[in-house]
Write a protein that holds these residues in place. Structure first.
Motif, mmCIF file in Angstrom:
data_model
loop_
_atom_site.group_PDB
_atom_site.id
_atom_site.type_symbol
_atom_site.label_atom_id
_atom_site.label_comp_id
_atom_site.label_asym_id
_atom_site.label_seq_id
_atom_site.Cartn_x
_atom_site.Cartn_y
_atom_site.Cartn_z
ATOM 1 N N ASN A 59 0.893 -1.298 0.199
ATOM 2 C CA ASN A 59 0.042 0.057 0.152
ATOM 3 C C ASN A 59 0.603 1.069 0.325
ATOM 4 O O ASN A 59 0.328 2.263 -1.266
ATOM 5 C CB ASN A 59 -0.693 0.226 1.421
ATOM 6 C CG ASN A 59 -1.383 1.357 1.565
ATOM 7 O OD1 ASN A 59 -2.529 1.244 0.689
ATOM 8 N ND2 ASN A 59 -1.957 2.026 1.727
ATOM 9 N N SER A 60 1.592 1.407 0.988
ATOM 10 C CA SER A 60 2.224 2.083 0.846
ATOM 11 C C SER A 60 3.919 2.770 -0.436
ATOM 12 O O SER A 60 3.560 3.732 -0.815
ATOM 13 C CB SER A 60 3.806 2.170 2.299
ATOM 14 O OG SER A 60 4.537 3.083 2.437
ATOM 15 N N ARG A 61 4.093 1.969 -1.140
ATOM 16 C CA ARG A 61 4.862 1.795 -1.652
ATOM 17 C C ARG A 61 3.976 2.394 -3.364
ATOM 18 O O ARG A 61 4.374 2.963 -4.119
ATOM 19 C CB ARG A 61 5.440 1.037 -2.328
ATOM 20 C CG ARG A 61 6.283 0.218 -1.321
ATOM 21 C CD ARG A 61 7.317 -1.479 -1.546
ATOM 22 N NE ARG A 61 8.285 -1.106 -0.985
ATOM 23 C CZ ARG A 61 9.372 -2.460 -1.027
ATOM 24 N NH1 ARG A 61 8.986 -3.482 -1.222
ATOM 25 N NH2 ARG A 61 10.280 -2.132 0.174
ATOM 26 N N LEU A 62 2.741 1.782 -3.530
ATOM 27 C CA LEU A 62 1.675 2.385 -4.490
ATOM 28 C C LEU A 62 1.363 3.766 -4.231
ATOM 29 O O LEU A 62 1.445 4.593 -5.216
ATOM 30 C CB LEU A 62 0.132 1.763 -4.695
ATOM 31 C CG LEU A 62 0.637 -0.085 -5.018
ATOM 32 C CD1 LEU A 62 -0.648 -1.231 -4.724
ATOM 33 C CD2 LEU A 62 0.672 0.599 -6.612
ATOM 34 N N ARG A 63 1.663 3.859 -2.863
ATOM 35 C CA ARG A 63 0.771 5.606 -2.804
ATOM 36 C C ARG A 63 2.581 6.374 -3.416
ATOM 37 O O ARG A 63 1.980 7.314 -3.864
ATOM 38 C CB ARG A 63 0.840 6.122 -1.493
ATOM 39 C CG ARG A 63 -0.480 5.238 -0.653
ATOM 40 C CD ARG A 63 -0.712 5.485 0.510
ATOM 41 N NE ARG A 63 -1.284 7.110 0.096
ATOM 42 C CZ ARG A 63 -1.580 7.807 1.295
ATOM 43 N NH1 ARG A 63 -0.993 7.457 2.822
ATOM 44 N NH2 ARG A 63 -1.720 9.336 1.006
ATOM 45 N N LEU A 64 3.335 5.491 -3.021
ATOM 46 C CA LEU A 64 4.296 6.525 -3.600
ATOM 47 C C LEU A 64 4.662 6.444 -5.387
ATOM 48 O O LEU A 64 5.300 7.509 -5.586
ATOM 49 C CB LEU A 64 5.752 5.690 -3.169
ATOM 50 C CG LEU A 64 6.727 6.296 -1.494
ATOM 51 C CD1 LEU A 64 7.591 4.563 -1.527
ATOM 52 C CD2 LEU A 64 7.084 7.350 -1.764
#
Ligand code: ARG
Length: 578
Positions: free
Chosen positions: A550-555
């Motif tokens: 999730n965090s990487r997708l947000r990046l």
């Protein structure tokens, strides 16, 4: 928030507590060891002024700041070299700030206190077709217009087109000749370039025509109705041509932004009278001139600025003085920025000095020249056609699109024709404008098709391509970025490096308008894309799980949004795939 300014404030208050704030703190981005590292250089300046040892002063400062370090978001301060302080931010701080920016439609960029800013840009002469030289003022001016507007300023676009003067004589005489001989004027006007050529050819070869042309100059100036009618038709057509180029190049100028030289005709006489009333005018060789102490030529002789010619005619300077009064006195602008070729710097310095002396501009109004260098060919000579003529801007734009179409068709033949055409336009025009924007505007630069259209290096196609890669991640995952709501969770060095870079976006945008250097934003976007690629290569995104995924997708999402937004501020579009 502007990260640099934030750290600046911290250091400033530290220095102030030490009683050493006689030099600003000046926190700079350190290029090493990695982004996320800022460096305070101001301590050295402060130490120099107090004649103390910079490393010792730095240590005093750190002793003072150590306690509030965590609150500030700093993981570590480290004294380096002769007295720099390296600053490393904590991942927690980066995460918190990134969460704020990602939620903000302005991506963390605050509104500035609004000022009224007039931008004089593009401003071609209408007696000729726009040529490649106009690209600089037009593209760079437009990017600054967009950025200033986004920062909350009231921007007035001023297209000060040259639509008056002797150069119109032969054009009007030629229009008249066509009408007299019953040839279709409207058809001839469709190709303005040919029209200009035919008129100037006749002027050179046909004595009778040349005499007629000179007569038309007089008729135009005396306000002859028939002549004015021809002139109006010509100007209208010429502005239509310019507008077509602005539309093709995605320049935000509209016909409403045109305030032509002729708009000042009626006030020229009174403008000069006002100069005379102030005792600024002297007669020299029969012409009305203004001499100012600060302008001297060879042998320190004072340089005149001619405001009315000996034949009574009004030169470029007179119109510009009237325009300056209109801008300063009527529009009451806070700033007027003239995005004009560096070769006009004497003219503009004289203009500002005279307009100030005449009281057209007040002390609190900033009038400044934003100059640029010349476009050169690969051999380092001014860019010309094979026969030495000016290269038409419309031709350059078309060639850019054509060349991009070839690249797109090779890269992605399965796209439909319409898709390819659209992508080619976005890439071609983007490349052309980015080549202008990514250079320091004050230096001459070499125009080279292959470099600007390359998918590698600091080019628009590289950035546009990086954007499409991010879009394809979401397409492949069948995901909508709006569904990603969990907070950032950064652990890998490549994630932290990218995140810090993303946090620096407000700083990059605000730095552009410190000196109207769009290349600061270009360099930032290029650097951001490179950090994105490094992150993408070293951190699996779709294969990751849970919070990490999730965090990487947000990046990815925020990188894409920042790229699109930044390119948008530069006047460059993106596509979803290419
Ligand atoms: N028309 C002029 C030229 O082509 C540029 C005008 C710039 N603006 C001004 N206010 N002088 O050289």
């Amino acid at each position: 928030m502007n990260l640099k300014k934030y750290l600046d404030r911290e250091f400033e208050s530290g220095l102030r507590s030490l009683g050493a704030l006689d030099a600003p703190a000046v926190v700079k981005q350190a290029s090493k060891p990695a982004f996320g590292h800022y460096q305070a250089n101001g301590v050295m300046g402060a130490a120099k002024k107090r004649k103390s040892n910079p490393r010792e002063l730095a240590q005093l400062l750190l002793d003072l700041m150590e306690g509030s370090k965590e609150l500030t978001g700093v993981a570590e301060y480290e004294i380096a070299g002769p007295g720099f302080i390296n600053i490393t931010l904590t991942p927690a701080f980066i995460q918190t700030e990134l969460n704020k920016n990602a939620k903000d439609p302005r991506l963390g960029i605050p509104l500035e206190t609004a000022r009224k800013i007039l931008i004089d840009y593009s401003s071609p002469n209408l007696a000729k077709e726009m040529h490649i030289g106009h690209l600089r003022s037009t593209a760079i001016g437009d990017a600054n217009v967009r950025i200033l507007e986004f920062l909350g300023h009231e921007v007035i676009r001023a297209n000060h087109v040259g639509d008056w003067g002797a150069q119109f004589g032969s054009l009007l005489a030629y229009m008249d000749k066509l009408e007299q001989t019953g040839e279709a004027l409207a058809t001839e006007l469709k190709d303005l370039e040919v029209f200009y050529q035919k008129a100037s050819e006749l002027f050179k070869t046909d004595e009778e025509f040349a005499a007629r042309a000179r007569q038309f100059v007089v008729l135009l100036q005396s306000g002859d109705a028939k002549c004015l009618d021809l002139w109006e038709r010509f100007i209208k057509e010429s502005i239509r041509h310019c507008q077509a180029i602005y539309d093709l190049l995605d320049i935000s100028l509209t016909p409403d932004d045109v305030r032509a030289e002729s708009a000042y005709n009626d006030v020229l006489a009174s403008t000069i009278e006002k100069l005379e009333a102030k005792g600024l005018v002297e007669i020299s060789d029969g012409a009305k001139c203004v001499f100012m102490d600060e302008f001297t030529g060879k042998d320190d002789k004072p340089l005149p600025a001619i405001v009315q010619k000996s034949d009574g005619g009004y030169p470029y300077m007179a119109t510009d003085l009237a325009a300056a009064e209109y801008r300063g006195h009527n529009l009451r602008v806070d700033e007027a920025l003239y995005f004009v070729d560096g070769r006009q710097s004497l003219h503009l310095s004289q203009l500002y000095a005279i307009a100030s002396a005449a009281g057209f501009i007040q002390e609190n109004q900033v009038f400044s020249h934003i100059p640029f260098g010349t476009i050169l060919n690969k051999e380092g000579k001014p860019f010309k056609t094979r026969d030495g003529g000016a290269v038409k801007l419309a031709d350059v734009a078309e060639e850019a699109i054509e060349r991009a179409l070839k690249l797109v068709s090779d890269k992605n033949p399965e796209l439909t024709k319409d898709e390819r055409n659209h992508i080619a336009k976005v890439i071609g025009i983007g490349a052309l404008k980015y080549a202008e924007l990514s250079k320091n505007r004050t230096t001459d630069y070499i125009f080279d098709w292959d470099t600007m259209l390359s998918f590698e290096g600091n080019t628009a196609p590289y950035l546009q391509y990086a954007y499409t890669r991010i879009m394809s991640i979401f397409r492949r995952a069948g995901l909508n970025s709006a569904d990603l709501t969990a907070p950032f969770n950064l652990t890998e060095p490549a994630e932290i490096a990218l995140a810090t870079r993303l946090l620096q976006y407000p700083e990059a945008v605000e730095s552009v308008v410190e000196d109207y250097q769009a290349n600061v934003l270009c360099n930032y976007l290029f650097d951001l894309s490179q950090h994105f690629m490094t992150f993408y290569e070293s951190c699996p995104v779709l294969k990751a799980e849970g919070d990490t995924r999730n965090s990487r997708l947000r990046l990815c999402d925020l990188s894409g949004k920042t790229l699109k937004h930044g390119l948008g501020l530069l006047g460059i579009q993106t596509v979803e795939q290419m």
